[in-house]
Design an enzyme around this catalytic site. Structure first.
Site, PDB file in Angstrom:
ATOM      1  N   LYS A 189       0.862  -1.186   0.000  1.00 26.70           N
ATOM      2  CA  LYS A 189       0.000   0.000   0.000  1.00 26.70           C
ATOM      3  C   LYS A 189       0.895   1.231   0.000  1.00 26.70           C
ATOM      4  O   LYS A 189       1.702   1.430   0.906  1.00 26.70           O
ATOM      5  CB  LYS A 189      -0.896  -0.018   1.228  1.00 26.70           C
ATOM      6  CG  LYS A 189      -1.796   1.206   1.336  1.00 26.70           C
ATOM      7  CD  LYS A 189      -2.759   1.079   2.492  1.00 26.70           C
ATOM      8  CE  LYS A 189      -3.607   2.330   2.629  1.00 26.70           C
ATOM      9  NZ  LYS A 189      -4.540   2.228   3.761  1.00 26.70           N
ATOM     10  N   LYS A 242      -2.110  -1.491  -3.957  1.00 26.15           N
ATOM     11  CA  LYS A 242      -2.988  -0.327  -3.863  1.00 26.15           C
ATOM     12  C   LYS A 242      -2.176   0.954  -3.907  1.00 26.15           C
ATOM     13  O   LYS A 242      -1.177   1.033  -3.197  1.00 26.15           O
ATOM     14  CB  LYS A 242      -3.752  -0.418  -2.548  1.00 26.15           C
ATOM     15  CG  LYS A 242      -4.669   0.738  -2.271  1.00 26.15           C
ATOM     16  CD  LYS A 242      -5.270   0.593  -0.907  1.00 26.15           C
ATOM     17  CE  LYS A 242      -5.978   1.886  -0.583  1.00 26.15           C
ATOM     18  NZ  LYS A 242      -6.428   1.960   0.756  1.00 26.15           N
TER      19      LYS A 242
HETATM   20  C1  PBG Z   1      -7.255   3.299   5.683  1.00 30.04           C
HETATM   21  C2  PBG Z   1      -7.561   3.222   4.232  1.00 30.04           C
HETATM   22  C3  PBG Z   1      -7.379   4.208   3.242  1.00 30.04           C
HETATM   23  C4  PBG Z   1      -7.941   3.682   2.070  1.00 30.04           C
HETATM   24  C5  PBG Z   1      -8.398   2.397   2.365  1.00 30.04           C
HETATM   25  N1  PBG Z   1      -8.140   2.120   3.697  1.00 30.04           N
HETATM   26  C6  PBG Z   1      -6.880   5.602   3.323  1.00 30.04           C
HETATM   27  C7  PBG Z   1      -5.494   5.870   3.699  1.00 30.04           C
HETATM   28  O1  PBG Z   1      -4.666   4.989   3.896  1.00 30.04           O
HETATM   29  O2  PBG Z   1      -5.207   7.068   3.843  1.00 30.04           O
HETATM   30  C8  PBG Z   1      -8.034   4.390   0.757  1.00 30.04           C
HETATM   31  C9  PBG Z   1      -9.103   3.919  -0.149  1.00 30.04           C
HETATM   32  C10 PBG Z   1      -9.426   4.826  -1.274  1.00 30.04           C
HETATM   33  O3  PBG Z   1      -8.793   5.875  -1.501  1.00 30.04           O
HETATM   34  O4  PBG Z   1     -10.357   4.496  -2.013  1.00 30.04           O
HETATM   35  N2  PBG Z   1      -6.038   2.828   6.110  1.00 30.04           N
END
Ligand code: PBG
Length: 318
Positions: A189, A242
């Site tokens: 991520k 992601k």
């Molecule tokens: C939380 C999380 C996030 C997303 C999914 N889980 C945001 C982040 O890490 O700031 C983002 C999902 C999206 O942008 O559609 N940890």
């Protein structure tokens, strides 16, 4: 003489298509807000809604009827604190939403497992000063996982990028009798600006700093493979890359190297960019989301978490 165009005629073109995309590959994210009673449109994500505990079951039922196989749940709690305590509350927003959905559908329910929607500072772990603590956060994640599984979650999806989170969650689940609950880890991520619209949707913006101390540097590729390998060693059943579109090289490599069930998350910014362009008439929405999903599948995703899952089902299935 080779002529590539011979096979590009209708009928043959479909027969030689290399990539199959179908609704069975798609997961619809849903935001559930404990403080509202009626669904409410999310301004930064046109076409997406905050659901209430009361409305979420009906939305899930509609998705099931359309053929969407799975949902990914995010919770917006009525109270936040330093520790994100509401995340593990057996009567918390996610837990109530899971029970409501499970009571009236047989949809696969995946729960996002993170503290950032529940902490007052908005970070994905406990903090001391401006430091996000790793090992101190792990037992909490284990508790959240167990409470989600107890509520009926089919799959838990840790997204906080804490080191060893998968092992901590696996251990807690096994200990509490949930050895069969799979973990879908947000393994690679990235610290992406494309989460922008989500932070309004989940009201999980942070009070200080940023997430670069735990999420990955967009410049890095080899590191993503390490992240994935470590998660697999710790017991992840499925791994994720992601965002999706800017990271297709990573997605392809992860699928090829590990052969694991691999998810890609087409995030809020990827969604809202296309929606915004479509609203201005600069892009055709349907063609754009179909192409983007096809390309994510082609790059190696087995499953795609996408805000267009419902729309795909509506327009392309049945
Ligand atoms: C939380 C999380 C996030 C997303 C999914 N889980 C945001 C982040 O890490 O700031 C983002 C999902 C999206 O942008 O559609 N940890």
């Amino acid at each position: 003489m080779r002529r590539m165009r011979r096979l590009r005629v209708p009928g043959i073109r479909e027969m030689v298509s290399e990539t199959d995309l179908g609704i069975q590959n798609l997961v619809q994210p849903i935001f559930v807000d404990e403080r509202i009673t009626e669904p409410r449109m999310i301004e930064s994500m046109p076409g997406q809604y905050h659901q209430s505990i009361e409305s979420v079951a009906a939305e899930a039922g509609a998705l099931e009827d359309l053929g969407v196989p799975a949902v990914l749940l995010f919770g917006l709690p009525s109270t936040k604190d330093e520790m994100g305590s509401a995340a593990a509350d057996p009567d918390g927003v996610i837990q109530k939403a899971v029970r409501a959905i499970k009571e009236c559908t047989s949809l696969l329910v995946i729960t996002d497992l993170c503290l950032c929607e529940y902490t007052s500072h908005g970070h994905c772990g406990l903090v001391r000063g401006e430091r996000v603590l790793n090992d101190e956060t792990l037992p909490l994640l284990g508790e959240v996982a167990v409470s989600q599984a107890q509520a009926g979650a089919d799959i838990v999806a840790p997204s906080g990028m804490m080191d060893h989170m998968v092992r901590a969650i696996r251990t807690s689940l096994d200990w509490e009798g949930f050895a069969d609950t799979p973990i879908l880890s947000y393994s690679a991520k990235y610290a992406s600006t494309f989460y922008g619209p989500f932070r309004e949707a989940a009201q999980s913006g942070f009070a200080f700093g940023d997430r670069r101390g735990y999420q990955m540097d967009p410049a890095n590729f080899a590191e993503a493979l390490w992240e994935v390998q470590l998660d697999i060693e710790e017991g992840a059943d499925m791994v994720m890359v992601k965002p999706a579109m800017p990271y297709l090289d990573v997605l392809r490599a992860v699928k090829e190297m590990f052969g694991m069930p691999t998810a890609a998350y087409q995030v809020s910014g990827e969604y809202s960019m296309i929606q915004a362009a479509a609203e201005r008439g600069w892009l055709d929405e349907r063609a754009a989301f179909l192409e983007s999903l096809m390309c994510i599948k082609r790059a190696g995703a087995d499953m795609i978490i996408t805000y267009w899952a419902k729309e795909y089902a509506r327009q392309c299935e049945g």
